[in-house]
Design a protein around this motif. Structure first.
Motif, PDB file in Angstrom:
ATOM      1  N   LEU A 169      -0.626  34.818   8.043  1.00  0.00           N
ATOM      2  CA  LEU A 169      -0.785  34.541   6.743  1.00  0.00           C
ATOM      3  C   LEU A 169      -1.834  35.394   7.021  1.00  0.00           C
ATOM      4  CD1 LEU A 169      -0.574  32.396   4.409  1.00  0.00           C
ATOM      5  CD2 LEU A 169      -2.258  30.981   5.253  1.00  0.00           C
ATOM      6  N   TRP A 171      -1.969  38.246   9.323  1.00  0.00           N
ATOM      7  CA  TRP A 171      -2.045  39.589   9.966  1.00  0.00           C
ATOM      8  C   TRP A 171      -2.574  39.858  10.895  1.00  0.00           C
ATOM      9  CZ3 TRP A 171       3.106  40.510   8.103  1.00  0.00           C
ATOM     10  CH2 TRP A 171       3.553  39.722   7.563  1.00  0.00           C
ATOM     11  N   ARG A 230      -3.938  21.873   8.904  1.00  0.00           N
ATOM     12  CA  ARG A 230      -3.562  21.798   6.842  1.00  0.00           C
ATOM     13  C   ARG A 230      -2.495  23.131   7.123  1.00  0.00           C
ATOM     14  NH1 ARG A 230      -7.739  20.847   3.254  1.00  0.00           N
ATOM     15  NH2 ARG A 230      -5.938  20.757   2.062  1.00  0.00           N
ATOM     16  N   ILE A 234       1.697  21.812   5.634  1.00  0.00           N
ATOM     17  CA  ILE A 234       1.905  22.814   4.527  1.00  0.00           C
ATOM     18  C   ILE A 234       3.766  22.921   5.438  1.00  0.00           C
ATOM     19  CG2 ILE A 234       2.692  25.367   3.991  1.00  0.00           C
ATOM     20  CD1 ILE A 234      -0.514  25.192   2.860  1.00  0.00           C
TER      21      ILE A 234
ATOM     22  N   LEU B 238      -3.295  26.986  -0.761  1.00  0.00           N
ATOM     23  CA  LEU B 238      -4.169  27.738   0.728  1.00  0.00           C
ATOM     24  C   LEU B 238      -5.284  28.864   0.009  1.00  0.00           C
ATOM     25  CD1 LEU B 238      -1.166  28.827   2.417  1.00  0.00           C
ATOM     26  CD2 LEU B 238      -2.879  27.521   3.451  1.00  0.00           C
ATOM     27  N   ILE B 241      -8.274  25.807  -0.712  1.00  0.00           N
ATOM     28  CA  ILE B 241      -8.616  26.012   0.649  1.00  0.00           C
ATOM     29  C   ILE B 241      -9.900  27.033   0.978  1.00  0.00           C
ATOM     30  CG2 ILE B 241      -8.994  25.415   3.047  1.00  0.00           C
ATOM     31  CD1 ILE B 241      -5.713  24.305   2.350  1.00  0.00           C
ATOM     32  N   ARG B 242      -9.133  28.009   0.770  1.00  0.00           N
ATOM     33  CA  ARG B 242      -9.761  29.680   1.507  1.00  0.00           C
ATOM     34  C   ARG B 242      -9.797  30.471   0.211  1.00  0.00           C
ATOM     35  NH1 ARG B 242      -9.975  30.767   7.979  1.00  0.00           N
ATOM     36  NH2 ARG B 242     -10.217  28.412   7.927  1.00  0.00           N
ATOM     37  N   THR B 245      -7.931  33.821   0.065  1.00  0.00           N
ATOM     38  CA  THR B 245      -6.378  33.611   0.823  1.00  0.00           C
ATOM     39  C   THR B 245      -4.800  34.986   0.710  1.00  0.00           C
ATOM     40  OG1 THR B 245      -6.427  31.619   1.637  1.00  0.00           O
ATOM     41  CG2 THR B 245      -4.125  32.348   1.718  1.00  0.00           C
ATOM     42  N   PHE B 249      -3.314  37.975   1.845  1.00  0.00           N
ATOM     43  CA  PHE B 249      -2.209  37.720   2.012  1.00  0.00           C
ATOM     44  C   PHE B 249      -1.271  39.378   2.504  1.00  0.00           C
ATOM     45  CE2 PHE B 249       1.987  35.818   2.108  1.00  0.00           C
ATOM     46  CZ  PHE B 249       2.533  36.127   3.226  1.00  0.00           C
TER      47      PHE B 249
END
Lengths: 301, 301
Positions: A169, A171, A230, A234, B238, B241-242, B245, B249
């Motif tokens: 996620l 990298w 988390r 997932i 995700l 949460i952040r 992301t 990504f």
């Protein structure tokens, strides 16, 4: 529901493969899976001296129990991290676990060795980060100083899948290159292996209960809200949608891991001026974090 | 809540960066983002002839609207897939959308061209799979036969993140190597580009509503339960949460994409015996799926 292999009532229904198993057949299934992991990835041989890093939790309790049952030559190491209200409780469990399997237990107390517990040190680094460095350093140096051939940890497939997931996620490809069930030893780095690499947390909990292993269920107070938890949720969602996702993801990764090999930053490895262990800089991160003037003595007295 | 840049009431609060914007400033923000994507990835030049593959949905409606607003030389192509109760409705929307932006619209009707609609063909392949092949083939051949320089699609960052996510989860590394905002043209493959590569679905919905674009909200009946929809949900979890992301990504992936280049299976590219377009085998998968004896004629009359 009946066991797939006998007339007894099922103790657990596995998700993947989807089969119900009685207590005895589940124990057999679980142990065969661990044995196959040891063989498939050539983790260690019968005559190697094994140090199991044990924490009081289910994973390391199960891995030490099972290696003992398989008649490997194991000893356990508990690192008491000095986390108030947590570490001493874990130590009590570890003692009971090692007594149950009649295995030597070594204890390193961070507070006595280094002057303060994890979480009390003044540093700019996050607690879990320098705790990880400390545990890796101590278990490696303990194994190296006392002539163990290999350090075993209790990492399971949920840990590994979430680690790979997080690093994909973001990298962080340099971390992916070194990830796997076995990290070969080199110089003063002792080999590290993970016999529970292909079993799930759910299976470990069920096995511990089936064979009567008691373990700490509290989480370390510093781990609360960790993003890796988390990631595990997932991955478990995905596993529910498509059973087998977890193992396919991890095994698929291992097949493609070579793609990330070029990403490892290859700096010169020096000997730490303080402790003589391998280090990227002049002083290794462990000696720097704890501001040491001389090497910690971890030899068994 | 007030707009960050003026005294007006906020129309939307962006998640990343976390700023409230009024309608006008949001339109400005969104268009600048698309313009920057076009420049950053050098998608096309002012004098290139652009074919926008348009579906009736929000993404292609927004990308055609915005390219027209930027004064690019665009024409639209709608492929009526012959999905009963769905495709004709989409066609009505497409006609309205193209009329609104005063842009030529070409329509290819699969049922008339190939004898049956998507979902009615007898084949062993899943519907979404041969539908994808059909759409890619037709849009490419239409562009090639009619001298367009580039095919634009409406793929957004949610699509791209979920595509990368799914292919990492299954370690389909050969697909990852070719994934990105631009797929250069080569031979009879016309260049494919994605100007909405860095905007989210949420932003696209808000932009469409802000400028008054009407679009089909129904999903194709065959897409129900598609695993990519679950991937999108997970990535949105995700993102909550952040925040950030998703873009990290996707951009992180683009930086590391070269690691997957060696994974592309480099077979010889032949000319399809039936249609003359590029093919791995003697007959291309489009002509095989539809069991064709001669090339489909897509030239504009």
């Amino acid at each position: 529901m009946k066991c797939k292999f006998c007339e007894k009532e099922a103790y657990i229904k596995l998700y993947h493969p989807k089969i119900p198993l009685c207590r005895e057949h589940f124990i057999e299934y679980f142990e065969r899976k661990v044995r196959r992991t040891i063989e498939r990835y050539k983790l260690f041989k019968k005559d190697e001296r094994i140090l199991v890093a044990i924490s009081g939790g289910k994973d390391s309790a199960v891995v030490s129990y099972i290696l003992k049952k398989f008649n490997y030559d194991i000893q356990c190491l508990y690192i008491n991290l000095g986390v108030r209200g947590y570490s001493d409780k874990c130590e009590e469990y570890v003692k009971k676990q090692c007594k149950m399997i009649d295995t030597p237990l070594h204890i390193v107390k961070i507070r006595e060795l280094l002057g303060s517990g994890i979480g009390e040190l003044r540093t700019t680094r996050p607690t879990c980060s320098y705790c990880g460095t400390t545990k890796r350093y101590i278990s490696n140096k303990f194994a190296y100083d006392n002539n163990f051939d290999v350090v075993v940890t209790g990492h399971n497939i949920d840990d590994e899948a979430s680690f790979i997931f997080g690093n994909v996620l973001n990298w962080n490809t340099q971390y992916l290159a070194k990830q796997g069930p076995i990290l070969p030893g080199e110089g003063k780095f002792v080999k590290k292996v993970k016999p529970l690499y292909e079993v799930t947390e759910r299976e470990i909990v069920a096995y511990a209960s089936a064979v009567g292993i008691d373990y700490v269920t509290d989480k370390c107070p510093y781990s609360k809200g960790a993003i890796t938890l988390r990631y595990k949720e997932i991955i478990n969602q995905l596993e529910k949608i498509r059973p087998g996702t977890k193992i396919k993801f991890v095994r698929g990764f291992l097949k493609k891991r070579h793609l990330f090999e070029g990403e490892i930053e290859k700096g010169k490895i020096n000997e730490c001026k303080v402790c003589g262990m391998p280090s990227g800089g002049k002083v290794c991160s462990f000696c720097r974090i704890w501001d040491l003037r001389e090497a910690v003595d971890l030899s068994i007295k």
